[in-house]
Scaffold this motif. Structure first.
Motif, PDB file in Angstrom:
ATOM      1  N   TYR A  75      13.235  -2.446 -59.092  1.00  0.00           N
ATOM      2  CA  TYR A  75      12.575  -2.348 -57.794  1.00  0.00           C
ATOM      3  C   TYR A  75      13.100  -3.462 -56.899  1.00  0.00           C
ATOM      4  CZ  TYR A  75       9.354   0.585 -60.400  1.00  0.00           C
ATOM      5  OH  TYR A  75       8.813   1.575 -61.184  1.00  0.00           O
ATOM      6  N   THR A  76      13.708  -3.094 -55.800  1.00  0.00           N
ATOM      7  CA  THR A  76      14.176  -4.064 -54.821  1.00  0.00           C
ATOM      8  C   THR A  76      13.025  -4.378 -53.876  1.00  0.00           C
ATOM      9  OG1 THR A  76      16.414  -3.160 -54.929  1.00  0.00           O
ATOM     10  CG2 THR A  76      15.880  -4.516 -53.008  1.00  0.00           C
ATOM     11  N   ILE A  77      12.776  -5.667 -53.653  1.00  0.00           N
ATOM     12  CA  ILE A  77      11.693  -6.074 -52.766  1.00  0.00           C
ATOM     13  C   ILE A  77      12.192  -6.005 -51.327  1.00  0.00           C
ATOM     14  CG2 ILE A  77      10.130  -7.941 -52.113  1.00  0.00           C
ATOM     15  CD1 ILE A  77      10.381  -8.934 -55.054  1.00  0.00           C
ATOM     16  N   ASN A  95       6.358  -4.660 -50.804  1.00  0.00           N
ATOM     17  CA  ASN A  95       6.879  -3.342 -50.458  1.00  0.00           C
ATOM     18  C   ASN A  95       8.249  -3.239 -51.111  1.00  0.00           C
ATOM     19  OD1 ASN A  95       4.828  -2.272 -48.644  1.00  0.00           O
ATOM     20  ND2 ASN A  95       5.419  -3.960 -47.309  1.00  0.00           N
ATOM     21  N   CYS A  96       8.449  -2.185 -51.886  1.00  0.00           N
ATOM     22  CA  CYS A  96       9.662  -2.089 -52.700  1.00  0.00           C
ATOM     23  C   CYS A  96      10.324  -0.726 -52.576  1.00  0.00           C
ATOM     24  CB  CYS A  96       9.319  -2.329 -54.180  1.00  0.00           C
ATOM     25  SG  CYS A  96       8.645  -3.968 -54.522  1.00  0.00           S
ATOM     26  N   THR A  97      11.567  -0.675 -53.052  1.00  0.00           N
ATOM     27  CA  THR A  97      12.318   0.561 -53.209  1.00  0.00           C
ATOM     28  C   THR A  97      12.804   0.608 -54.644  1.00  0.00           C
ATOM     29  OG1 THR A  97      13.057   0.422 -50.905  1.00  0.00           O
ATOM     30  CG2 THR A  97      14.270   1.913 -52.358  1.00  0.00           C
ATOM     31  N   ASP A  98      12.572   1.740 -55.331  1.00  0.00           N
ATOM     32  CA  ASP A  98      13.011   1.816 -56.724  1.00  0.00           C
ATOM     33  C   ASP A  98      14.483   2.205 -56.804  1.00  0.00           C
ATOM     34  OD1 ASP A  98      13.190   4.617 -56.490  1.00  0.00           O
ATOM     35  OD2 ASP A  98      11.360   4.993 -57.628  1.00  0.00           O
ATOM     36  N   CYS A 104       7.679   2.272 -52.750  1.00  0.00           N
ATOM     37  CA  CYS A 104       6.436   2.039 -53.492  1.00  0.00           C
ATOM     38  C   CYS A 104       5.892   0.664 -53.120  1.00  0.00           C
ATOM     39  CB  CYS A 104       6.657   2.137 -54.999  1.00  0.00           C
ATOM     40  SG  CYS A 104       7.794   0.907 -55.654  1.00  0.00           S
ATOM     41  N   VAL A 105       4.678   0.405 -53.548  1.00  0.00           N
ATOM     42  CA  VAL A 105       4.047  -0.900 -53.357  1.00  0.00           C
ATOM     43  C   VAL A 105       3.727  -1.452 -54.738  1.00  0.00           C
ATOM     44  CG1 VAL A 105       2.039  -2.124 -52.445  1.00  0.00           C
ATOM     45  CG2 VAL A 105       3.085  -0.282 -51.112  1.00  0.00           C
ATOM     46  N   ILE A 106       4.139  -2.681 -54.976  1.00  0.00           N
ATOM     47  CA  ILE A 106       3.833  -3.361 -56.228  1.00  0.00           C
ATOM     48  C   ILE A 106       2.806  -4.436 -55.924  1.00  0.00           C
ATOM     49  CG2 ILE A 106       4.746  -4.901 -58.003  1.00  0.00           C
ATOM     50  CD1 ILE A 106       7.296  -3.245 -57.996  1.00  0.00           C
ATOM     51  N   LEU A 107       1.774  -4.494 -56.768  1.00  0.00           N
ATOM     52  CA  LEU A 107       0.715  -5.485 -56.616  1.00  0.00           C
ATOM     53  C   LEU A 107       0.559  -6.261 -57.917  1.00  0.00           C
ATOM     54  CD1 LEU A 107      -1.995  -3.159 -55.007  1.00  0.00           C
ATOM     55  CD2 LEU A 107      -0.489  -4.742 -53.795  1.00  0.00           C
ATOM     56  N   ILE A 108       0.408  -7.561 -57.800  1.00  0.00           N
ATOM     57  CA  ILE A 108       0.034  -8.393 -58.934  1.00  0.00           C
ATOM     58  C   ILE A 108      -1.378  -8.879 -58.631  1.00  0.00           C
ATOM     59  CG2 ILE A 108       0.515 -10.459 -60.286  1.00  0.00           C
ATOM     60  CD1 ILE A 108       3.470 -10.130 -59.471  1.00  0.00           C
ATOM     61  N   VAL A 109      -2.321  -8.453 -59.469  1.00  0.00           N
ATOM     62  CA  VAL A 109      -3.742  -8.715 -59.221  1.00  0.00           C
ATOM     63  C   VAL A 109      -4.279  -9.624 -60.320  1.00  0.00           C
ATOM     64  CG1 VAL A 109      -6.019  -7.682 -58.925  1.00  0.00           C
ATOM     65  CG2 VAL A 109      -3.987  -6.452 -58.125  1.00  0.00           C
ATOM     66  N   THR A 110      -4.962 -10.676 -59.906  1.00  0.00           N
ATOM     67  CA  THR A 110      -5.660 -11.560 -60.839  1.00  0.00           C
ATOM     68  C   THR A 110      -7.150 -11.326 -60.668  1.00  0.00           C
ATOM     69  OG1 THR A 110      -3.907 -13.213 -60.662  1.00  0.00           O
ATOM     70  CG2 THR A 110      -6.017 -13.960 -61.551  1.00  0.00           C
ATOM     71  N   ARG A 111      -7.796 -10.903 -61.743  1.00  0.00           N
ATOM     72  CA  ARG A 111      -9.233 -10.610 -61.736  1.00  0.00           C
ATOM     73  C   ARG A 111      -9.999 -11.904 -62.025  1.00  0.00           C
ATOM     74  NH1 ARG A 111      -9.129  -5.686 -59.385  1.00  0.00           N
ATOM     75  NH2 ARG A 111      -7.643  -4.334 -60.438  1.00  0.00           N
ATOM     76  N   LYS A 112     -10.509 -12.536 -60.985  1.00  0.00           N
ATOM     77  CA  LYS A 112     -11.158 -13.846 -61.114  1.00  0.00           C
ATOM     78  C   LYS A 112     -12.364 -13.823 -62.048  1.00  0.00           C
ATOM     79  CE  LYS A 112     -10.035 -15.289 -56.400  1.00  0.00           C
ATOM     80  NZ  LYS A 112     -10.643 -15.667 -55.107  1.00  0.00           N
ATOM     81  N   LYS A 113     -13.167 -12.777 -61.954  1.00  0.00           N
ATOM     82  CA  LYS A 113     -14.405 -12.723 -62.734  1.00  0.00           C
ATOM     83  C   LYS A 113     -14.193 -12.169 -64.141  1.00  0.00           C
ATOM     84  CE  LYS A 113     -17.556 -12.622 -58.864  1.00  0.00           C
ATOM     85  NZ  LYS A 113     -18.687 -11.965 -58.229  1.00  0.00           N
ATOM     86  N   GLU A 114     -12.937 -11.923 -64.485  1.00  0.00           N
ATOM     87  CA  GLU A 114     -12.604 -11.418 -65.819  1.00  0.00           C
ATOM     88  C   GLU A 114     -11.661 -12.397 -66.518  1.00  0.00           C
ATOM     89  OE1 GLU A 114     -11.331  -7.312 -65.739  1.00  0.00           O
ATOM     90  OE2 GLU A 114     -12.690  -6.875 -64.080  1.00  0.00           O
ATOM     91  N   ILE A 122       2.102  -0.486 -59.904  1.00  0.00           N
ATOM     92  CA  ILE A 122       3.209   0.152 -59.191  1.00  0.00           C
ATOM     93  C   ILE A 122       2.609   1.397 -58.550  1.00  0.00           C
ATOM     94  CG2 ILE A 122       5.496   1.193 -59.335  1.00  0.00           C
ATOM     95  CD1 ILE A 122       5.851  -0.410 -61.992  1.00  0.00           C
ATOM     96  N   ASN A 123       2.544   1.418 -57.217  1.00  0.00           N
ATOM     97  CA  ASN A 123       1.853   2.497 -56.489  1.00  0.00           C
ATOM     98  C   ASN A 123       2.827   3.304 -55.634  1.00  0.00           C
ATOM     99  OD1 ASN A 123      -0.648   1.579 -57.475  1.00  0.00           O
ATOM    100  ND2 ASN A 123      -0.847   0.148 -55.776  1.00  0.00           N
ATOM    101  N   TYR A 124       2.944   4.578 -55.966  1.00  0.00           N
ATOM    102  CA  TYR A 124       3.678   5.546 -55.148  1.00  0.00           C
ATOM    103  C   TYR A 124       2.649   6.397 -54.408  1.00  0.00           C
ATOM    104  CZ  TYR A 124       7.935   4.516 -57.820  1.00  0.00           C
ATOM    105  OH  TYR A 124       9.016   3.899 -58.390  1.00  0.00           O
ATOM    106  N   THR A 125       3.096   7.278 -53.539  1.00  0.00           N
ATOM    107  CA  THR A 125       2.156   8.130 -52.809  1.00  0.00           C
ATOM    108  C   THR A 125       1.473   9.140 -53.723  1.00  0.00           C
ATOM    109  OG1 THR A 125       3.954   9.623 -52.212  1.00  0.00           O
ATOM    110  CG2 THR A 125       3.355   7.921 -50.596  1.00  0.00           C
TER     111      THR A 125
END
Length: 137
Positions: A75-77, A95-98, A104-114, A122-125
């Motif tokens: 995935y190129t950013i 925002n990326c291109t495979d 696609c959109v790539i997200l790195i999520v940190t769950r604070k309460k977990e 990795i989110n496509y339409t």
């Protein structure tokens, strides 16, 4: 005064020509879940998590993600999003291109309460994937 000017110019040039190095981050995943859209365009439920022990690399120098799954995913950013912090999560987006040219959109999520559990999305339409990331020591 002239020597002070040369010293200043030297310092500016030294700092101006220093090679900047971006960091490389590696994430080890443990499990994967996917979600796609049905024939009517509505999202199905997330699949059960399945074992997926792979390495995901964020190479800031080359502006790309490498997902070392059975089929290598590159995935190129295209752009970096602002970090979003809420009471529950910290999210960093890209925002990326495979490697097939799809956006696609790539997200790195940190769950604070977990206990700061991390997830890699990795989110496509029409498709979403989420990897749980193991904590590294």
């Amino acid at each position: 005064m002239k020597s002070l000017r040369y010293l200043f110019l030297f310092v500016v040039l030294c700092f101006g020509f220093q090679k900047s190095t971006a960091q490389v981050y590696r994430f080890k995943t443990s499990t994967l879940s996917v979600m796609d859209k049905n024939d009517k365009g509505a999202w199905n439920k997330w699949s059960d998590f399945k074992k997926a022990e792979i390495i995901i690399t964020l190479d800031g120098k080359k502006d790309r993600f490498i997902v070392n799954s059975r089929d290598l995913q590159l995935y190129t950013i295209d752009s970096y999003m602002e970090k979003v912090s809420t009471e529950n999560d910290d999210t960093i987006g890209f925002n990326c291109t495979d490697n097939d040219g799809a956006k696609c959109v790539i997200l790195i999520v940190t769950r604070k309460k977990e206990d700061n559990r991390m997830q890699f999305y990795i989110n496509y339409t029409d498709l979403k994937m989420v990897y749980n990331i193991d904590k590294t020591k």
